[in-house]
Design a protein around this motif. Structure first.
Motif, short mmCIF file in Angstrom:
data_model
loop_
_atom_site.label_atom_id
_atom_site.label_comp_id
_atom_site.label_asym_id
_atom_site.label_seq_id
_atom_site.Cartn_x
_atom_site.Cartn_y
_atom_site.Cartn_z
N SER A 101 0.82 -1.22 0.00
CA SER A 101 0.00 0.00 0.00
C SER A 101 0.85 1.26 0.00
O SER A 101 0.40 2.32 -0.43
N THR A 102 2.08 1.18 0.46
CA THR A 102 2.97 2.35 0.49
C THR A 102 3.90 2.40 -0.70
O THR A 102 4.68 3.34 -0.84
N GLY A 103 3.85 1.38 -1.56
CA GLY A 103 4.72 1.36 -2.73
C GLY A 103 6.08 0.75 -2.46
O GLY A 103 6.94 0.73 -3.35
N LYS A 104 6.31 0.26 -1.25
CA LYS A 104 7.61 -0.35 -0.93
C LYS A 104 7.75 -1.71 -1.60
O LYS A 104 8.85 -2.12 -1.97
N TYR A 105 6.62 -2.42 -1.71
CA TYR A 105 6.62 -3.73 -2.35
C TYR A 105 5.57 -3.76 -3.46
O TYR A 105 4.65 -2.94 -3.48
N PHE A 106 5.72 -4.72 -4.35
CA PHE A 106 4.76 -4.96 -5.41
C PHE A 106 4.12 -6.33 -5.18
O PHE A 106 4.76 -7.24 -4.67
N LYS A 107 2.85 -6.45 -5.59
CA LYS A 107 2.16 -7.72 -5.46
C LYS A 107 1.21 -7.89 -6.64
O LYS A 107 0.55 -6.93 -7.06
N ALA A 108 1.18 -9.11 -7.18
CA ALA A 108 0.31 -9.37 -8.34
C ALA A 108 -0.13 -10.82 -8.31
O ALA A 108 0.58 -11.70 -7.81
N ASP A 109 -1.32 -11.08 -8.86
CA ASP A 109 -1.85 -12.44 -8.92
C ASP A 109 -1.27 -13.24 -10.07
O ASP A 109 -1.27 -14.47 -10.05
N GLY A 119 1.03 -18.14 -7.50
CA GLY A 119 1.04 -16.80 -6.95
C GLY A 119 0.41 -16.75 -5.55
O GLY A 119 0.12 -17.79 -4.96
N PRO A 120 0.15 -15.57 -5.00
CA PRO A 120 0.49 -14.28 -5.61
C PRO A 120 2.00 -14.04 -5.60
O PRO A 120 2.73 -14.66 -4.84
N PHE A 121 2.43 -13.12 -6.43
CA PHE A 121 3.85 -12.84 -6.61
C PHE A 121 4.21 -11.52 -5.93
O PHE A 121 3.49 -10.52 -6.05
N TYR A 122 5.34 -11.53 -5.22
CA TYR A 122 5.86 -10.32 -4.58
C TYR A 122 7.12 -9.87 -5.31
O TYR A 122 7.84 -10.68 -5.90
N ALA A 123 7.37 -8.58 -5.25
CA ALA A 123 8.60 -8.04 -5.84
C ALA A 123 9.02 -6.80 -5.07
O ALA A 123 8.19 -6.13 -4.43
N ALA A 124 10.30 -6.51 -5.13
CA ALA A 124 10.85 -5.28 -4.54
C ALA A 124 11.92 -4.75 -5.45
O ALA A 124 12.69 -5.52 -6.06
N GLN A 125 11.96 -3.45 -5.58
CA GLN A 125 13.00 -2.84 -6.40
C GLN A 125 14.29 -2.79 -5.60
O GLN A 125 14.32 -2.32 -4.45
N ASN A 126 15.36 -3.27 -6.18
CA ASN A 126 16.68 -3.20 -5.57
C ASN A 126 17.54 -2.26 -6.41
O ASN A 126 17.65 -2.43 -7.63
N TYR A 127 18.10 -1.28 -5.76
CA TYR A 127 18.84 -0.27 -6.51
C TYR A 127 20.12 0.09 -5.78
O TYR A 127 20.27 -0.08 -4.57
N ALA A 128 21.08 0.59 -6.53
CA ALA A 128 22.35 1.02 -5.97
C ALA A 128 22.16 2.36 -5.27
O ALA A 128 21.49 3.25 -5.78
N MET A 129 22.77 2.50 -4.11
CA MET A 129 22.59 3.70 -3.30
C MET A 129 23.94 4.09 -2.70
O MET A 129 24.56 3.32 -1.97
N PHE A 130 24.40 5.27 -3.03
CA PHE A 130 25.68 5.78 -2.53
C PHE A 130 25.46 6.47 -1.19
O PHE A 130 24.62 7.36 -1.07
N MET A 131 26.25 6.09 -0.19
CA MET A 131 26.09 6.66 1.15
C MET A 131 27.22 7.62 1.50
O MET A 131 26.99 8.74 1.93
N THR A 132 28.45 7.17 1.32
CA THR A 132 29.60 8.01 1.63
C THR A 132 30.81 7.41 0.93
O THR A 132 30.72 6.39 0.26
N VAL A 133 31.95 8.05 1.08
CA VAL A 133 33.18 7.54 0.49
C VAL A 133 34.24 7.52 1.59
O VAL A 133 34.34 8.44 2.40
N MET A 134 35.01 6.45 1.62
CA MET A 134 35.94 6.24 2.71
C MET A 134 37.36 6.65 2.32
O MET A 134 37.79 6.44 1.20
N GLY A 135 38.08 7.18 3.30
CA GLY A 135 39.51 7.41 3.13
C GLY A 135 39.87 8.80 2.69
O GLY A 135 39.05 9.71 2.60
#
Length: 580
Positions: free
Chosen positions: A441-449, A498-514
């Motif tokens: 309902s919040t768009g964090k996950y996807f669900k379909a039959d 089903g039902p089928f669940y999905a989640a978007q996985n994406y690259a996320m930059f947080m900081t750089v070390m050193g």
């Protein structure tokens, strides 16, 4: 020999990141000849140019990055105030305040100033090999022997093993010291359940005002505020809203670092901080400086963009960059060298929907935007984020059905999500399905039959998706991943009903070390690896602690070692006169 030209930010963007990265390599080399080499005539008798001479000629004329070019010194006549102390610390985060308190409690006189308006921190996990809290909970420390070899190899052995071992060996003492400070300030010190992959520990210390792990991502602020209170108790002079501008080094940048010139954020007036014993830089990362990222960590630029924004020194967390490399630049201007490892290691993370690991990745079926399975999925989220940089749109989707969590539990794996208290039981399949359904309902996950409907929601090719799922299920039936050879534990068949669940996985930059080249004692060093007298750094700035990618295999390693342990050790050493 021609002097290197100034390389402006505008020129950089006109030149492009790749071309500029080449310029950076040349700029770092400066006008120096390779060690032990002698210049020869540029042409042979036949008129051919020797390749080594051609490189030398190109090197001497290449531009420098603009951040490498030192500004004119701030004149003494412009300085309106001078503050003198034994130890001057630049930066009011975890590492700066840890160093200040450690030194002051041993009798040193300390002044700490910061561009922020108050103590500031980000994150909340802190590693130590053991602690009184771990002993209270009966947590057995992990075996470092196989792990450290595994971790050094993951970093291509491009890291400083002496610093790693000093940090590990002294982390218990430093953590127990911090636990006492935190508890005296009313904080609970809990153990955060973390990853079980990569042979490393699955625990980290977190500070909380609520008595549980709900503040794992922000609880470090309480720890820094506790350190600030302790610093005041020990008589540390603390000055906020004051930004470091230039270091002062004697004898035309060949002698001792004796102080820092800073500007007041309110009116821009200058104040000089004079250090009798040491200047300690604790100014954080350079993730907001796009030119420095292009020079030292260019792979993350697609994630953060190329336009330079303003730096907010009071920000606690920002996924598009935090600080601007103030301390690193000041060090370069007075002769400090950059760390050996190149490129600098980014701290990357990704959305981990559907993962049983707190900082993991969904380890079942993953498909990219071409609707193709593209990797073995049983790797940590930072590694997956790295790989996503080569995938269309830098995103992918984990896809599973409600049978997945029970299958993972049946294989002997526990299911924890980010921030879970070590003392809490793992999540049940029923709790997970409820969490996913609520997340739809919040768009964090996807669900379909149906897979057709799921493909439509994810903007994937339905025909290809059904073919990928069919092939994946065939591999699950065989119990062998013939395509990518991942751990069979994570071959869980997708229920075609089903039902089928999905989640978007994406690259996320947080900081750089050193950043600056750093000795095992936190001394900032020059190109010959010789310590620059009077100059030290701690925290995210420490050079050669990480290479390739900060991988979370030791949860809280940066806070627990770079900030807490090394800050604690440096403060104690400075107070004892180790470098006098």
């Amino acid at each position: 020999m021609a002097e290197p030209r100034d390389f402006s930010r505008r020129s950089f963007f006109k030149m492009g990141a790749l071309g500029a990265a080449g310029a950076a390599a040349a700029g770092l080399a400066g006008c120096a000849s390779p060690s032990g080499s002698k210049k020869t005539e540029a042409t042979t008798a036949a008129g051919e140019v020797a390749s080594s001479d051609a490189v030398l000629k190109l090197d001497s004329g290449m531009p420098k990055w603009s951040f490498m070019v030192a500004p004119d010194p701030i004149a003494d006549s412009a300085i309106t105030e001078t503050i003198e102390d034994d130890i001057i610390i630049v930066g009011g985060g975890m590492s700066g305040f840890t160093t200040a308190v450690s030194a002051a409690e041993k009798g040193a006189s300390v002044t700490l100033f910061s561009a922020a308006s108050a103590p500031i921190s980000r994150g909340g996990s802190n590693f130590a090999r053991n602690s009184k809290v771990m002993e209270e909970l009966g947590i057995t420390p992990f075996d470092p022997v196989p792990y450290f070899y595994h971790e050094m190899r993951a970093a291509s052995f491009a890291i400083d093993q002496t610093k790693w071992m000093r940090g590990y060996n002294n982390s218990e003492e430093a953590m127990n010291w911090m636990i006492d400070i935190a508890r005296a300030a009313g904080l609970d010190v809990i153990m955060e359940r973390d990853n079980s992959f990569d042979l490393g520990p699955n625990y980290a210390h977190a500070f909380s005002t609520l008595g549980n792990s709900t503040m794992v991502s922000t609880g470090q602020q309480g720890a820094v505020e506790a350190l600030e209170a302790k610093a005041k108790e020990y008589g540390v002079q603390i000055i906020y809203d004051t930004k470091a501008e230039q270091l002062i080094r004697e004898d035309n940048n060949t002698g001792r670092v004796t102080g820092v010139v800073a500007s007041k954020m309110s009116d821009g007036s200058y104040v000089k901080f004079v250090a009798k014993k040491a200047v300690v830089l604790a100014t954080g990362d350079f993730s907001s400086n796009k030119e420095m990222l292009a020079a030292y960590c260019p792979q993350v630029l697609p994630l953060v963009g190329y336009e330079q924004g303003e730096i907010d020194y009071n920000t606690s967390f920002n996924l598009t960059g935090i600080y601007g490399g103030d301390g690193q630049k000041m060090g370069l201007w007075i002769g400090a060298a950059w760390q050996h490892a190149y490129p600098n290691a980014p701290m990357m993370q990704g959305a981990w929907g559907g993962s049983h690991e707190p900082c993991g990745f969904h380890m079942g079926l993953n498909v990219n935007m071409n609707t193709e399975r593209y990797q073995r999925e049983d790797i940590s989220a930072p590694y997956s984020s790295n790989h996503l940089l080569s995938q269309p749109g830098n995103i992918a989707y984990g896809i599973w059905t409600a049978n997945y969590p029970q299958a993972i539990l049946d294989k002997g794996h526990e299911w924890y999500t980010f921030g879970m208290d070590y003392t809490l039981p793992s999540l049940t399949p029923e709790e997970l399905v409820k969490m996913w359904d609520e997340g739809v309902s919040t768009g964090k996950y996807f669900k379909a039959d149906t897979l057709d409907d799921l493909a439509k929601q994810l903007d994937l090719d339905a025909t290809k998706l059904k073919a990928v799922v069919k092939r994946y299920n065939e591999l699950c039936d065989k119990g062998i991943d013939e395509d990518f050879h991942k751990n069979p534990d994570f071959l869980v068949k997708i229920d075609e009903a089903g039902p089928f669940y999905a989640a978007q996985n994406y690259a996320m930059f947080m900081t750089v070390m050193g950043g600056l080249r750093t000795s095992v004692n936190m001394e900032v060093c020059d190109e010959d690896d010789k310590p620059i007298p009077g100059l030290f750094n701690v925290g995210a700035m420490i050079g050669d602690m990480y290479a390739n990618t900060y991988n979370f295999a030791v949860p809280g390693n940066s806070y627990g070692i770079n900030c807490l342990t090394f800050g604690y050790l440096l403060g104690r050493d400075l107070a004892a006169g180790k470098f006098d």
